[in-house]
Design an enzyme around this catalytic site. Structure first.
Site, PDB file in Angstrom:
ATOM      1  CG  ASN A  12     -13.772 -17.834   5.467  1.00 60.72           C
ATOM      2  OD1 ASN A  12     -14.893 -18.485   5.085  1.00 60.72           O
ATOM      3  ND2 ASN A  12     -13.211 -16.946   4.769  1.00 60.72           N
ATOM      4  CB  SER A  14      -7.314  -5.455   1.944  1.00 58.24           C
ATOM      5  OG  SER A  14      -7.985  -5.636   3.473  1.00 58.24           O
ATOM      6  CD  GLU A  23      -0.824 -20.580   1.527  1.00 55.55           C
ATOM      7  OE1 GLU A  23      -1.065 -22.005   1.605  1.00 55.55           O
ATOM      8  OE2 GLU A  23      -1.684 -20.212   2.278  1.00 55.55           O
ATOM      9  CB  CYS A  81      -6.446 -10.067  13.222  1.00 53.65           C
ATOM     10  SG  CYS A  81      -6.071  -8.265  12.653  1.00 53.65           S
ATOM     11  N   GLY A 109      -0.222 -10.894   5.326  1.00 51.62           N
ATOM     12  CA  GLY A 109       0.402  -9.953   5.516  1.00 51.62           C
ATOM     13  C   GLY A 109      -0.335  -8.557   5.519  1.00 51.62           C
ATOM     14  CD  GLU A 110      -1.850  -3.904   7.340  1.00 49.78           C
ATOM     15  OE1 GLU A 110      -2.927  -4.472   7.380  1.00 49.78           O
ATOM     16  OE2 GLU A 110      -1.696  -2.696   6.611  1.00 49.78           O
ATOM     17  CB  SER A 118      -9.776  -5.228   8.147  1.00 55.66           C
ATOM     18  OG  SER A 118      -9.245  -5.724   6.732  1.00 55.66           O
ATOM     19  CG  LEU A 119     -14.807  -0.808  10.724  1.00 47.72           C
ATOM     20  CD1 LEU A 119     -13.807   0.138  10.641  1.00 47.72           C
ATOM     21  CD2 LEU A 119     -16.112  -0.106  10.095  1.00 47.72           C
ATOM     22  CG  ASN A 120     -12.780  -6.890  10.636  1.00 49.63           C
ATOM     23  OD1 ASN A 120     -13.653  -7.156   9.587  1.00 49.63           O
ATOM     24  ND2 ASN A 120     -11.523  -7.658  10.587  1.00 49.63           N
TER      25      ASN A 120
HETATM   26  N1  SAH Z   1      -3.834  -7.455   6.471  1.00 45.25           N
HETATM   27  C1  SAH Z   1      -4.797  -6.999   5.599  1.00 45.25           C
HETATM   28  C2  SAH Z   1      -5.103  -7.891   4.291  1.00 45.25           C
HETATM   29  C3  SAH Z   1      -5.040  -9.243   4.546  1.00 45.25           C
HETATM   30  S1  SAH Z   1      -6.493  -9.981   5.614  1.00 45.25           S
HETATM   31  C4  SAH Z   1      -6.036  -6.808   6.370  1.00 45.25           C
HETATM   32  O1  SAH Z   1      -6.171  -7.353   7.443  1.00 45.25           O
HETATM   33  O2  SAH Z   1      -6.920  -6.073   5.799  1.00 45.25           O
HETATM   34  C5  SAH Z   1      -7.862  -9.993   4.262  1.00 45.25           C
HETATM   35  C6  SAH Z   1      -9.197 -10.012   4.899  1.00 45.25           C
HETATM   36  O3  SAH Z   1      -9.372 -11.328   5.404  1.00 45.25           O
HETATM   37  C7  SAH Z   1      -9.292  -8.890   5.953  1.00 45.25           C
HETATM   38  O4  SAH Z   1     -10.472  -8.143   5.987  1.00 45.25           O
HETATM   39  C8  SAH Z   1      -9.507  -9.722   7.337  1.00 45.25           C
HETATM   40  O5  SAH Z   1     -10.561  -9.123   8.159  1.00 45.25           O
HETATM   41  C9  SAH Z   1     -10.102 -10.999   6.724  1.00 45.25           C
HETATM   42  N2  SAH Z   1      -9.987 -12.168   7.480  1.00 45.25           N
HETATM   43  C10 SAH Z   1      -8.985 -12.616   8.194  1.00 45.25           C
HETATM   44  N3  SAH Z   1      -9.173 -13.677   8.803  1.00 45.25           N
HETATM   45  C11 SAH Z   1     -10.542 -14.197   8.613  1.00 45.25           C
HETATM   46  C12 SAH Z   1     -11.350 -15.463   8.815  1.00 45.25           C
HETATM   47  N4  SAH Z   1     -10.852 -16.358   9.616  1.00 45.25           N
HETATM   48  N5  SAH Z   1     -12.507 -15.361   8.253  1.00 45.25           N
HETATM   49  C13 SAH Z   1     -12.861 -14.590   7.248  1.00 45.25           C
HETATM   50  N6  SAH Z   1     -12.298 -13.356   7.075  1.00 45.25           N
HETATM   51  C14 SAH Z   1     -10.811 -13.288   7.636  1.00 45.25           C
HETATM   52 FE1  SF4 Z   2      -4.604 -11.198   9.132  1.00 50.64          FE
HETATM   53 FE2  SF4 Z   2      -4.675  -9.091   7.830  1.00 50.64          FE
HETATM   54 FE3  SF4 Z   2      -5.064  -9.197  10.628  1.00 50.64          FE
HETATM   55 FE4  SF4 Z   2      -2.538  -9.568   9.538  1.00 50.64          FE
HETATM   56  S1  SF4 Z   2      -3.773  -7.698   9.529  1.00 50.64           S
HETATM   57  S2  SF4 Z   2      -3.394 -10.831  11.001  1.00 50.64           S
HETATM   58  S3  SF4 Z   2      -3.425 -10.633   7.535  1.00 50.64           S
HETATM   59  S4  SF4 Z   2      -6.414  -9.922   9.084  1.00 50.64           S
END
Ligand code: SAH
Ligand code: SF4
Length: 341
Positions: free
Chosen positions: A290, A191, A93, A117, A161-162, A214-216
């Site tokens: 989300n 990202s 997508e 994740c 994807g990553e 993506s620190l989180n």
């Molecule tokens: N794999 C890469 C890029 C794709 S994910 C990465 O993880 O950075 C893009 C962003 O979406 C990341 O910052 C991730 O933390 C965030 N993300 C993933 N699932 C989510 C969700 N359910 N709600 C909000 N953000 C989310």
């Molecule tokens: Fe989702 Fe990015 Fe984590 Fe992959 S690395 S599972 S796309 S948040």
């Protein structure tokens, strides 16, 4: 008869070799690239700059692949989601996000994702496979065709994807997107979940492209539990790589922070975040979680999100709350699953 070669699968030097081997002068390769990446042709016969004879000769042993548009959904806020089919039947997508004077295309780098994740729907798919360079760049071509005469201004690698787990193909795709499609690398953001050795490689592989991380989470124990990659590359190593990242002047690293209710959204997290990012030119994008069916996390209330942001602002961090666009068509961050679920 040997099967036909997909001209899009060739890099520029490979295409030049192919042309030479086919008895054609190398300037033909340049013309071909122009027609593919700037004029967005779908097949060799459309390249009217080539004589009929040349087009027929080329079509005899070469072709141009293109993504198959499986569906196109438009959200009330103007976000559009494209579902594309690949030659082997995998699906990916891309999401188009209009925002003031920008038109950003969010593209995928893999079908599925291996990083697991816990908050991410793409992660739940597991990895189907890496995308090839032309499958990554083709998302931009396909979307550009679909939305003409509007023009894509920015690219973010934040789809499925990553990207740093597929750095070879991503780097080649970015070369095509920047050099051939003429989107400035300053308008491209990659990202990553934090694959440290690949972050160190990135400036060589994709010069000038913006980095988002993506620190989180603000502690290893929380990050370990929501992002398994942290067990290999813990926060200390990740932030060290960010601190040493050779940023061009006036640029910043974006830190994405998905706010998960009662997991990483407390005042103590916000305060720790300020400390962790000290010394790194950074901006923070807060993304309230989300939700999707069966998710194990909840989204914090708006007041909690604002309170978190306030603490960061008082700590002199730039912190934005990312509006989640395209929710009802499942186009928002972490909701991409290409119809697999
Ligand atoms: N794999 C890469 C890029 C794709 S994910 C990465 O993880 O950075 C893009 C962003 O979406 C990341 O910052 C991730 O933390 C965030 N993300 C993933 N699932 C989510 C969700 N359910 N709600 C909000 N953000 C989310
Ligand atoms: Fe989702 Fe990015 Fe984590 Fe992959 S690395 S599972 S796309 S948040």
């Amino acid at each position: 008869m040997p099967s036909k070669i997909n001209l899009k699968s060739l890099s520029k030097p490979e295409l030049e070799t192919f042309m030479r081997d086919s008895g054609l002068p190398p300037f033909r390769a340049k013309q071909l690239l122009h027609w593919i990446y700037e004029r967005h042709v779908l097949s060799v016969p459309e390249i009217t700059e080539f004589s009929k004879d040349l087009r027929e000769r080329l079509s005899g042993h070469a072709y141009l692949s293109s993504l198959e548009l499986v569906s196109r959904l438009t959200s009330e806020d103007g976000t559009e989601k494209f579902l594309f089919g690949l030659e082997d039947g995998e699906r990916i997508e891309s999401v188009l996000i209009p925002d003031e004077d920008r038109l950003t295309l969010c593209i995928s780098s893999q079908a599925g994702c291996a990083m697991g994740c816990r908050f991410c729907l793409t992660g739940k798919l597991g990895l189907k496979r890496n995308l090839l360079a032309h499958e990554i760049a083709d998302q931009v071509i396909a979307a550009a065709r679909l939305i003409a005469p509007r023009r894509i201004t920015n690219i973010v690698l934040m789809g499925m994807g990553e990207p740093l787990a597929n750095i070879e193909h991503v780097a080649e795709a970015l070369r095509r997107i920047t050099a051939l499609m003429k989107i400035s690398p300053r308008r491209v953001t990659l990202s990553t979940a934090g694959i440290v050795p690949a972050i160190r490689e990135l400036p060589k592989r994709a010069p000038q492209v913006n980095l988002a991380v993506s620190l989180n989470a603000t502690t290893d124990s929380v990050r370990n539990s929501v992002m398994p990659v942290n067990r290999t590359y813990p926060l200390g190593a990740l932030l060290e790589a960010c601190r040493k990242y050779p940023l061009p002047p006036r640029r910043k690293i974006t830190f994405e922070y998905v706010l998960l209710k009662d997991v990483n959204d407390r005042a103590a997290d916000a305060r720790r975040l300020i400390g962790l990012l000290k010394g790194i030119p950074s901006k923070v994008n807060l993304i309230p979680f989300n939700p999707y069916e069966g998710a194990e996390f909840r989204r914090p209330d708006d007041e909690e999100v604002f309170a978190f942001q306030q603490i960061l602002l008082k700590g002199s961090l730039t912190a934005l709350i990312r509006k989640s666009k395209g929710q009802e068509i499942r186009a928002a961050c972490g909701q991409l699953e290409a119809g697999y679920h």
